[in-house]
Design a protein around this motif. Structure first.
Motif, short mmCIF file in Angstrom:
data_model
loop_
_atom_site.label_atom_id
_atom_site.label_comp_id
_atom_site.label_asym_id
_atom_site.label_seq_id
_atom_site.Cartn_x
_atom_site.Cartn_y
_atom_site.Cartn_z
N GLN A 49 -5.55 -2.45 -10.19
CA GLN A 49 -6.83 -1.78 -10.34
C GLN A 49 -7.00 -0.73 -9.53
O GLN A 49 -7.42 0.05 -9.80
CB GLN A 49 -7.86 -2.85 -9.77
CG GLN A 49 -9.22 -2.68 -9.95
CD GLN A 49 -10.05 -3.79 -9.66
OE1 GLN A 49 -9.88 -4.75 -9.01
NE2 GLN A 49 -11.39 -3.85 -10.48
N GLN A 50 -6.40 -0.59 -8.32
CA GLN A 50 -6.32 0.70 -7.30
C GLN A 50 -5.95 1.83 -7.95
O GLN A 50 -6.37 2.87 -7.69
CB GLN A 50 -5.41 0.45 -5.99
CG GLN A 50 -6.15 -0.79 -5.24
CD GLN A 50 -5.19 -1.05 -4.00
OE1 GLN A 50 -4.53 -0.04 -3.59
NE2 GLN A 50 -5.33 -2.01 -3.42
N ILE A 51 -4.57 1.80 -8.78
CA ILE A 51 -3.94 2.80 -9.14
C ILE A 51 -4.12 3.30 -10.65
O ILE A 51 -3.63 4.49 -11.10
CB ILE A 51 -2.71 2.80 -8.63
CG1 ILE A 51 -1.70 1.90 -9.15
CG2 ILE A 51 -2.65 2.98 -6.98
CD1 ILE A 51 -0.50 1.96 -8.83
N ASN A 58 0.81 -1.17 -0.05
CA ASN A 58 -0.10 -0.11 -0.06
C ASN A 58 1.00 1.21 -0.13
O ASN A 58 0.54 2.05 -0.70
CB ASN A 58 -0.78 -0.02 1.31
CG ASN A 58 -2.09 -0.85 0.96
OD1 ASN A 58 -2.49 -1.11 -0.17
ND2 ASN A 58 -2.83 -1.51 2.16
N GLN A 75 -5.46 -6.68 -8.20
CA GLN A 75 -6.14 -6.07 -7.01
C GLN A 75 -5.44 -4.73 -7.10
O GLN A 75 -6.00 -3.52 -7.13
CB GLN A 75 -6.12 -6.50 -5.71
CG GLN A 75 -7.08 -7.73 -5.57
CD GLN A 75 -8.49 -7.48 -6.43
OE1 GLN A 75 -8.98 -6.47 -6.18
NE2 GLN A 75 -9.08 -8.58 -7.08
N GLN A 76 -3.86 -4.81 -6.98
CA GLN A 76 -3.05 -3.60 -6.77
C GLN A 76 -3.13 -2.71 -7.87
O GLN A 76 -3.46 -1.51 -7.90
CB GLN A 76 -1.74 -4.19 -6.49
CG GLN A 76 -1.62 -4.83 -5.28
CD GLN A 76 -0.28 -5.80 -5.47
OE1 GLN A 76 0.50 -5.60 -6.34
NE2 GLN A 76 -0.04 -6.54 -4.14
N GLU A 79 0.84 3.95 -3.01
CA GLU A 79 0.78 5.52 -2.59
C GLU A 79 1.84 6.30 -3.29
O GLU A 79 1.68 7.50 -3.69
CB GLU A 79 0.57 5.64 -1.35
CG GLU A 79 -0.72 5.50 -0.52
CD GLU A 79 -0.64 5.39 0.97
OE1 GLU A 79 0.03 6.12 1.49
OE2 GLU A 79 -1.68 4.74 1.51
#
Lengths: 333, 313
Positions: free
Chosen positions: A223-225, A195, A220-221, A199
């Protein structure tokens, strides 16, 4: 800042739909890029475009050709055929110009264990032709960005994997690149470290206005950013675009599946589910009920549970997550 | 250029701060100093008997009292070890540590890496041998009290250059191994195997080959004896340490006129005069060229292999 960015993103979507002609606004552009190892085709006629300022995710299983494509982008390996332009330079013919503008964080990045973090970065700065004075200021700055200022004079050999990865990002930033290419940056890091790293990547892209290309197999990762993604499979891009677009495109015309879990799984409930409008079938999978339908039936299901007095524990429509898109393409591939 | 300088600077600094360099430097210094000390003692004894000798200073490097081998043999034995230590993990350790792909993604030409490493090694070797020879010369000057003549100084300079080329050959060979082999342990072992073979075994093998190809028999005639000797010599000259030995002995002993077999009739009427520096140099020219060629070949192969290779993380 945020607004301009959003504006640019809208543009980028429009740009990716139009057919060429705007070559100057793409920071990475490949044309039928192909790499063969003997008879094996590692990358097959790749046509990739990355817009300036976006975070672009390159997804795919191991051995799909992600790293090979990245190496060709940087001019570290020669394509068998096709061409690649990065920041307007041909990577194969002018690798030095490209490497001056592109920062690359390889998978399993390593540092000289006998040198301190600062000395490692200074070597990179020297390789980039920075003078001692320029590099010292820049190194302090990038160590601050990645949060390693207090361990700057510790030997890199003592760093944990997560710290090494952050030092890798600092190393990439030393040369103030326009494009940053990260190959599996989150591999082998604990969830909190992941995380922090993500960031950091977002911060870096926003604050320093850099384009980021990120290769990963951890969906998943990404997709977040990521603003846009492409999915690699067996050397080809099987899908490219914004995640939401891909979702709708991939699942258009396909049957929807809704996962339902209620506290007391009564047969009566299953029966009434089957009679809901649009439901094609109900199937049991462990604690979950999988309801197949041709339209969104979440409303109906929650209404039904309320009516029957069965507490609803879980309700989720499959199909808008990256996982489903990914799996779907892999099955097709 | 900028990349080459950066790599050179880093590698040079690395060599001087590395433990293995300190260990080897201490070893060679101690060996060289003790050999010279013993040599100086025996030279002093001889000088008292025959005070009008020529080239006394050079004997510091070549004389031995039987207790310890002379300085040049120590360099012949231990020089390879220095070369191997400097080069055996040059490329493959950077590959396995994941630093190579990071370095290559910087705006430098790929050959800057291998050139910089080679040049840094060469500079390290030169500095190391220069200081050892100077220390030894200083010690000699102090103990025997005879200053070297210009001729002797020139010979020591040539000797120094030959030593540097010799150690550079071993470094080039071990860099080649570090390009060819993935594991640093493998490349170190390959280097040590080559060292043992060329330094210790080659004389046995050349003897066996000469005996097999040209058997001497009971009472061999001159032609057979010469042929036997020539085979022996040619085979052992495959080894760079033979070349080194021949070159250094000849340059440091002005009385040596030829390296091949000499017939009695050739020596009849010869005035036992020392050769001039240029004439000694002429005798060992093939050896020097051979050493330089071997070094260049090793480096060229590693260069070509390294430049064609695909470096993956």
């Amino acid at each position: 800042m945020a607004e301009t960015y959003a504006q640019e993103r809208t543009d980028s979507v429009a740009g990716s739909n139009s057919t060429g002609g705007q070559s100057d606004s793409f920071i990475v552009e490949t044309a039928d890029l192909t790499k063969m190892y003997g008879a094996f085709t590692a990358v097959d006629r790749l046509n990739l475009r990355v817009r300036e300022g976006e975070i672009f995710g390159v997804l795919g299983p191991n051995g799909a050709g992600k790293t090979t494509s990245i190496l060709m982008l940087l001019g570290l390996t020669e394509p068998t055929s096709g061409a690649v332009r990065v920041c307007g330079h041909n990577s194969t013919r002018e690798p030095l110009k490209v490497k001056r503008l592109v920062g690359y964080l390889p998978e399993n990045v390593g540092f000289y264990g006998d040198l301190t973090a600062r000395q490692n970065l200074r070597y990179t700065a020297h390789l980039n032709g920075l003078t001692d004075r320029e590099s010292d200021a820049r190194i302090d700055e990038v160590l601050e960005v990645v949060g390693l200022s207090d361990v700057a004079d510790k030997k890199a050999g003592q760093f944990s994997r997560g710290m090494r990865q952050r030092l890798g990002i600092a190393d990439v930033l030393v040369k103030s690149p326009r494009l940053v290419v990260l190959d599996e940056p989150t591999l082998g890091i604990d969830p909190e470290g992941v995380n922090q790293l993500l960031e950091l990547i977002v911060k870096m892209s926003r604050e320093q206005n850099m384009t980021v290309m990120l290769s990963s197999h951890q969906l998943q990762q990404v997709q977040q950013i990521c603003d846009r993604i492409c999915i690699f499979f067996k050397g080809r891009i099987v899908a490219e675009g914004r995640i939401e677009e891909l979702g709708t495109r991939a699942l258009a015309g396909a049957q929807l599946t809704t996962e339902v879990q209620v506290a007391r799984m009564a047969d009566e409930f299953v029966g009434s589910l089957g009679r809901l409008e649009g439901v094609a079938g109900v199937e049991r999978s462990g604690d979950l009920l999988l309801v197949h339908s041709d339209q969104d039936i979440r409303e109906g299901i929650s209404g039904l549970t309320a009516k029957l007095g069965a507490p609803l524990l879980h309700l989720r429509m499959r199909g808008y997550g990256l996982e489903e898109i990914y799996l779907k393409y892999f099955k097709e591939g | 250029m900028q990349g080459l300088m950066a790599v050179f600077q880093k590698e040079f600094a690395d060599h001087f701060s590395s433990k293995r360099f300190v260990i080897l430097f201490t070893l060679i210094c101690l060996a060289g100093l003790s050999a010279t000390y013993v040599a100086a003692q025996s030279i002093r004894g001889e000088l008292l008997d025959k005070p009008d000798q020529q080239f006394v200073f050079l004997q510091l490097f070549t004389a031995s009292s039987g207790v310890l081998p002379p300085f040049i043999s120590f360099i012949g034995f231990l020089g390879p070890l220095v070369g191997i230590a400097l080069g055996f993990d040059a490329i493959n350790s950077e590959k396995s540590n994941g630093t190579l792909s990071r370095v290559l993604s910087q705006p430098i030409f790929r050959d800057s890496v291998i050139n910089g490493k080679f040049l840094a090694g060469l500079a390290t070797i030169s500095l190391m041998l220069l200081s050892i020879v100077l220390i030894v010369a200083g010690l000699g000057l102090r103990t025997i009290g005879v200053a070297p003549s210009v001729d002797e100084a020139a010979r020591i300079l040539v000797f120094l250059v030959v030593c540097i080329v010799y150690v550079a050959f071993w470094m080039a060979l071990s860099i080649l191994f570090s390009v060819l082999f993935r594991q640093t342990a493998t490349s170190a072992l390959a280097g040590i195997a080559a060292w043992i073979f060329f330094v210790f075994f080659i004389s046995m093998i050349s003897g066996i080959l000469a005996n097999t190809l040209v058997p001497l028999g009971q009472d061999p005639d001159a032609n057979t004896a010469i042929a036997h000797e020539q085979v022996d010599q040619m085979v052992s000259r495959i080894s760079p340490s033979t070349l080194f030995q021949e070159a250094t002995v000849t340059i440091l002993t002005p009385g040596v006129r030829t390296l091949g077999p000499v017939l009695v009739r050739d020596v009849v009427g010869m005035i036992p005069n020392p050769l001039s520096v240029s004439q000694s140099l002429l005798v060992i020219w093939p050896q020097i060229v051979g050493l330089i060629a071997l070094t260049s070949i090793c480096f060229a192969i590693s260069y070509a292999k390294f430049l064609r290779e695909e470096i993956r993380a």
